[in-house]
Design a protein around this motif. Structure first.
Motif, PDB file in Angstrom:
ATOM      1  N   MET A  56      -1.078  -3.584 -12.990  1.00 15.78           N
ATOM      2  CA  MET A  56      -2.078  -3.282 -12.186  1.00 15.78           C
ATOM      3  C   MET A  56      -1.685  -2.363 -11.134  1.00 15.78           C
ATOM      4  SD  MET A  56      -5.383  -3.548 -11.284  1.00 15.78           S
ATOM      5  CE  MET A  56      -5.980  -4.792 -12.492  1.00 15.78           C
ATOM      6  N   ALA A  57      -0.721  -2.310 -10.388  1.00 14.39           N
ATOM      7  CA  ALA A  57      -0.217  -1.535  -9.491  1.00 14.39           C
ATOM      8  C   ALA A  57      -0.121  -0.217  -9.998  1.00 14.39           C
ATOM      9  CB  ALA A  57       1.210  -1.760  -9.110  1.00 14.39           C
ATOM     10  N   VAL A  58       0.457  -0.082 -11.278  1.00 14.99           N
ATOM     11  CA  VAL A  58       0.539   1.240 -11.845  1.00 14.99           C
ATOM     12  C   VAL A  58      -0.989   1.971 -12.050  1.00 14.99           C
ATOM     13  CG1 VAL A  58       0.915   2.429 -13.929  1.00 14.99           C
ATOM     14  CG2 VAL A  58       2.690   0.860 -12.900  1.00 14.99           C
ATOM     15  N   ALA A  59      -1.850   1.233 -12.338  1.00 23.94           N
ATOM     16  CA  ALA A  59      -3.333   1.531 -12.645  1.00 23.94           C
ATOM     17  C   ALA A  59      -3.819   2.069 -11.328  1.00 23.94           C
ATOM     18  CB  ALA A  59      -4.130   0.463 -12.960  1.00 23.94           C
ATOM     19  N   VAL A  60      -3.673   1.249 -10.309  1.00 25.97           N
ATOM     20  CA  VAL A  60      -4.122   1.592  -8.949  1.00 25.97           C
ATOM     21  C   VAL A  60      -3.583   2.911  -8.401  1.00 25.97           C
ATOM     22  CG1 VAL A  60      -4.395   1.032  -6.612  1.00 25.97           C
ATOM     23  CG2 VAL A  60      -4.879  -0.656  -8.422  1.00 25.97           C
ATOM     24  N   ALA A  61      -2.221   3.003  -8.601  1.00 24.78           N
ATOM     25  CA  ALA A  61      -1.548   4.287  -8.266  1.00 24.78           C
ATOM     26  C   ALA A  61      -1.902   5.476  -8.854  1.00 24.78           C
ATOM     27  CB  ALA A  61       0.040   4.185  -8.406  1.00 24.78           C
ATOM     28  N   ALA A  62      -2.479   5.382 -10.230  1.00 25.26           N
ATOM     29  CA  ALA A  62      -2.837   6.699 -10.841  1.00 25.26           C
ATOM     30  C   ALA A  62      -4.239   6.777 -10.333  1.00 25.26           C
ATOM     31  CB  ALA A  62      -2.784   6.073 -12.434  1.00 25.26           C
ATOM     32  N   LEU A  63      -5.232   5.778  -9.991  1.00 27.67           N
ATOM     33  CA  LEU A  63      -6.244   6.136  -9.349  1.00 27.67           C
ATOM     34  C   LEU A  63      -6.357   6.844  -7.960  1.00 27.67           C
ATOM     35  CD1 LEU A  63      -9.444   5.846  -9.152  1.00 27.67           C
ATOM     36  CD2 LEU A  63      -8.997   3.373  -8.198  1.00 27.67           C
TER      37      LEU A  63
ATOM     38  N   HIS B 243       1.582  -8.933  -6.593  1.00 28.87           N
ATOM     39  CA  HIS B 243       2.558  -9.638  -5.677  1.00 28.87           C
ATOM     40  C   HIS B 243       3.870  -9.242  -5.893  1.00 28.87           C
ATOM     41  CE1 HIS B 243      -0.552 -13.276  -5.312  1.00 28.87           C
ATOM     42  NE2 HIS B 243      -0.990 -11.993  -5.032  1.00 28.87           N
ATOM     43  N   MET B 244       4.005  -7.873  -5.808  1.00 28.11           N
ATOM     44  CA  MET B 244       5.582  -7.399  -5.923  1.00 28.11           C
ATOM     45  C   MET B 244       6.473  -7.203  -4.823  1.00 28.11           C
ATOM     46  SD  MET B 244       4.807  -3.921  -8.336  1.00 28.11           S
ATOM     47  CE  MET B 244       3.984  -3.081  -6.949  1.00 28.11           C
ATOM     48  N   GLY B 245       5.729  -7.378  -3.759  1.00 28.69           N
ATOM     49  CA  GLY B 245       6.401  -7.405  -2.381  1.00 28.69           C
ATOM     50  C   GLY B 245       7.016  -5.995  -1.682  1.00 28.69           C
TER      51      GLY B 245
ATOM     52  N   THR C 170      12.854  -2.635  -9.580  1.00 31.59           N
ATOM     53  CA  THR C 170      13.814  -4.029  -9.254  1.00 31.59           C
ATOM     54  C   THR C 170      12.835  -5.158  -9.117  1.00 31.59           C
ATOM     55  OG1 THR C 170      15.484  -2.805  -8.360  1.00 31.59           O
ATOM     56  CG2 THR C 170      15.615  -5.044  -8.037  1.00 31.59           C
ATOM     57  N   PHE C 171      11.838  -4.967  -7.936  1.00 32.89           N
ATOM     58  CA  PHE C 171      11.067  -6.308  -7.553  1.00 32.89           C
ATOM     59  C   PHE C 171       9.779  -6.355  -8.513  1.00 32.89           C
ATOM     60  CE2 PHE C 171      13.338  -5.199  -3.601  1.00 32.89           C
ATOM     61  CZ  PHE C 171      14.248  -6.125  -3.737  1.00 32.89           C
ATOM     62  N   GLY C 172       9.378  -5.412  -9.424  1.00 34.36           N
ATOM     63  CA  GLY C 172       8.163  -5.189  -9.876  1.00 34.36           C
ATOM     64  C   GLY C 172       8.519  -5.380 -11.389  1.00 34.36           C
ATOM     65  N   VAL C 173       8.897  -4.489 -12.128  1.00 37.54           N
ATOM     66  CA  VAL C 173       9.086  -4.463 -13.471  1.00 37.54           C
ATOM     67  C   VAL C 173       9.991  -5.550 -13.864  1.00 37.54           C
ATOM     68  CG1 VAL C 173       9.854  -2.916 -15.442  1.00 37.54           C
ATOM     69  CG2 VAL C 173       8.071  -2.071 -13.619  1.00 37.54           C
TER      70      VAL C 173
ATOM     71  N   GLY D 239       0.793  -1.258  -0.018  1.00 41.97           N
ATOM     72  CA  GLY D 239      -0.096   0.060   0.040  1.00 41.97           C
ATOM     73  C   GLY D 239       0.720   1.193   0.042  1.00 41.97           C
ATOM     74  N   LYS D 240       2.214   1.090   0.419  1.00 45.36           N
ATOM     75  CA  LYS D 240       3.021   2.490   0.529  1.00 45.36           C
ATOM     76  C   LYS D 240       3.206   2.837  -1.066  1.00 45.36           C
ATOM     77  CE  LYS D 240       5.908   1.872   4.591  1.00 45.36           C
ATOM     78  NZ  LYS D 240       7.129   1.535   5.222  1.00 45.36           N
ATOM     79  N   LEU D 241       3.172   2.094  -1.914  1.00 45.57           N
ATOM     80  CA  LEU D 241       3.440   2.358  -3.356  1.00 45.57           C
ATOM     81  C   LEU D 241       2.346   3.242  -3.659  1.00 45.57           C
ATOM     82  CD1 LEU D 241       5.296   2.335  -5.817  1.00 45.57           C
ATOM     83  CD2 LEU D 241       3.860   0.511  -6.477  1.00 45.57           C
ATOM     84  N   MET D 242       1.009   3.020  -3.244  1.00 44.79           N
ATOM     85  CA  MET D 242      -0.193   3.605  -3.773  1.00 44.79           C
ATOM     86  C   MET D 242      -0.030   5.022  -3.086  1.00 44.79           C
ATOM     87  SD  MET D 242      -1.562   1.577  -5.527  1.00 44.79           S
ATOM     88  CE  MET D 242       0.229   0.927  -5.804  1.00 44.79           C
ATOM     89  N   ILE D 243       0.108   5.085  -1.715  1.00 41.45           N
ATOM     90  CA  ILE D 243       0.244   6.565  -0.923  1.00 41.45           C
ATOM     91  C   ILE D 243       1.231   7.290  -1.685  1.00 41.45           C
ATOM     92  CG2 ILE D 243      -1.169   5.394   1.021  1.00 41.45           C
ATOM     93  CD1 ILE D 243       1.689   5.686   2.506  1.00 41.45           C
TER      94      ILE D 243
END
Length: 521
Positions: free
Chosen positions: A391-398, A366-368, A378-381, A287-291
């Motif tokens: 999906m994480a990028v899409a939610v981050a934009a939201l 499930h990037m971690g 590093t751990f995602g892309v 969730g930190k990536l989103m905030i």
């Protein structure tokens, strides 16, 4: 408990949280090295980029992986040394050395007990019996807790031992030289107790970790929310460290070896080029990536709602904060812009962190460990779309849109005095508060004056983003002058202790203040 004792207890835990930053800083770099090394040596990655299959390139990446594993293989020792290094006021190096001696002695004592009791098990059975090789010693895998206990014991005995009066004939061993000697003997004795107390403690930790895992989204939400709630008090690292490095975060057998703590398990999955399971993803603070991107939206809202004549003055502050949170993963510079003037917005922010942590695993993310941009790459892309990073990028934009909308509405609706909207005419300065490019001696002098002068300052320290001060009289500070000197916000803990939120250049500012207080300037 009296007010004074409560204050000392609270201050101690704040300082303890700061000491964890020593190994955590190393872990962040080690994790990146491990992620890059393991990711680029993955056969699938080599198939896409044949250059990575070059003998020398591959050897270099293997070396990077090995170096990245260093911190994770020696976590207990690193935490043991970090505590006296951070807490002791003098002879820090003796405390750190003694902690290393004590940590090794503790595991030697445990090994002796297990050997005499016939409890040492073969290598293939160590994981299921809670044993491991710790610095070459077969012992109970107490993980970071063993290091923390060692560090706290050494910190507690250091001053008493150094002040102990030895007979003149033994004078060579007195003072600082006596500390590692006592550490060897004392922690060896502690090691004899570990096999008695550790098994039930381990079972209790595993029960808590199992509850969080079995609670599904509720547990994931609660963990992320608790981490965010402790941010104002500087105790968030205690929360995350407990889950990252101890059995409270859960355990798993990966590649035939048992790992405790979310980060230890995650790195083992990375090393084996495996995607982490859902229950671990829910405890990896995704969730930190989103905030991070949500806070970028909040910063834009603060800028757009500022008075037109003040937007230029706060632009540097906001840009610096956004870059810090996205690239470095440090959120405080932006959070403290609204935390104290609108607790409701911080409550919204806390809930959004919990929601992000809760829903992402069920969306296939499930990037971690993705605390900053480099870790996301590093751990995602770099590990492929199986991690769910699109999906994480899409939610981050939201999240960016939601934060911008909510913050802009709330600031205007309730006339919240975010930077640029203050009634008083406070100058933030060209360096934007948290950015001290071209830091001068004057900044240190200006901050000391704003704190009531050098005679009002009892103690001065810093963590990653804030000054921690003990003062004779908090009422003597000038908060407007503190902001002019580069402060973002002031946290008043009690009548004699405050924190000044500065940003990532806090260490440079503190060094300037030290020079002024020491009379070097």
């Amino acid at each position: 408990m009296s007010k004074g004792k409560k204050t000392n207890f609270w201050n101690f835990f704040q300082m303890l949280g700061k000491t964890f930053m020593f190994p955590i800083a190393l872990l962040s770099i080690s994790g990146m090295m491990l992620g890059i090394g393991a990711g680029f040596t993955d056969p699938n990655m080599i198939g896409m980029i044949p250059f990575l299959g070059n003998k020398y390139v591959n050897l270099f990446l293997q070396l990077m992986t090995s170096l990245g594993l260093f911190a994770f293989s020696n976590l207990g020792a690193l935490f043991a040394m970090a505590i006296p290094l951070g807490l002791l006021k003098k002879e820090k190096e003796i405390g750190a050395f003694s902690a290393l001696v004590g940590f090794i002695a503790m595991h030697l004592g445990t090994n002796f007990y297990l050997n005499q009791a016939g409890l040492l098990v073969p290598a293939e059975d160590m994981a299921i019996n809670g044993q491991a090789m710790i610095m070459g010693i077969q012992s109970y895998n107490t993980s970071v807790l063993g290091g923390i206990i060692t560090g706290l014991i050494i910190y507690a005995i250091h001053d008493k031992v150094t002040n102990f009066k030895m007979p003149e004939s033994l004078g060579f061993y007195s003072g600082a030289r006596l500390v590692p000697i006592v550490s060897l003997l004392l922690m060896g004795a502690v090691g004899l107790i570990v096999p008695i107390v550790w098994p039930p403690v381990l079972h209790g930790f595993q029960t808590v970790g199992s509850w969080i895992s079995s609670s599904g989204p509720i547990g994931y939400f609660a963990y992320a929310a608790a981490e965010r709630i402790t941010i104002p008090f500087g105790l968030n690292h205690l929360v995350t460290s407990t889950f990252r490095f101890t059995p409270i975060g859960g355990s798993a057998v990966i590649g035939g070896q048992e790992y405790f703590g979310t980060l230890n398990m995650f790195m083992a999955y990375v090393e084996n080029n495996q995607i982490i399971p859902l229950d671990l993803a829910g405890k990896m603070e995704q969730g930190k990536l989103m905030i991070q991107y949500g806070l970028a939206g909040a910063a834009l809202a603060i800028y757009r709602t500022a008075k037109p004549e003040k937007r230029k003055a706060i632009k540097g502050l906001l840009i610096s904060g956004v870059l810090t949170v996205i690239i470095g993963g440090i959120s405080e510079p932006i959070e403290f812009l609204f935390l104290f003037i609108s607790p409701a917005l911080f409550a919204f922010h806390t809930v959004m962190n919990g929601l992000g942590n809760m829903i992402l695993p069920y969306l296939g993310v499930h990037m971690g460990f993705t605390g900053d941009l480099i870790q996301f790459l590093t751990f995602g892309v770099l590990r492929g779309t199986e991690t769910g990073w699109p999906m994480a990028v899409a939610v981050a934009a939201l999240y960016f849109v939601i934060y911008y909308s909510v913050f802009k509405w709330a600031i205007v609706k309730f006339n919240i005095k975010t930077p640029g909207r203050e009634d008083e005419d406070i100058e933030i300065g060209n360096n934007g508060g948290s950015d001290f490019n071209g830091l001068s001696t004057y900044k240190g002098q200006q901050m000391i004056a704003a704190l009531g002068g050098r005679d009002n300052i009892v103690s001065l320290d810093n963590c990653v983003t804030r000054l921690r001060l003990g003062l004779k009289d908090v009422s003597k500070i000038n908060e407007s002058a503190i902001k002019q000197a580069g402060g973002i916000a002031v946290v008043k803990l009690n009548d004699n202790a405050i924190q000044v939120i500065v940003g990532t250049k806090v260490y440079a500012l503190r060094k300037q203040m030290d020079k002024v207080l020491d009379g070097a300037i």
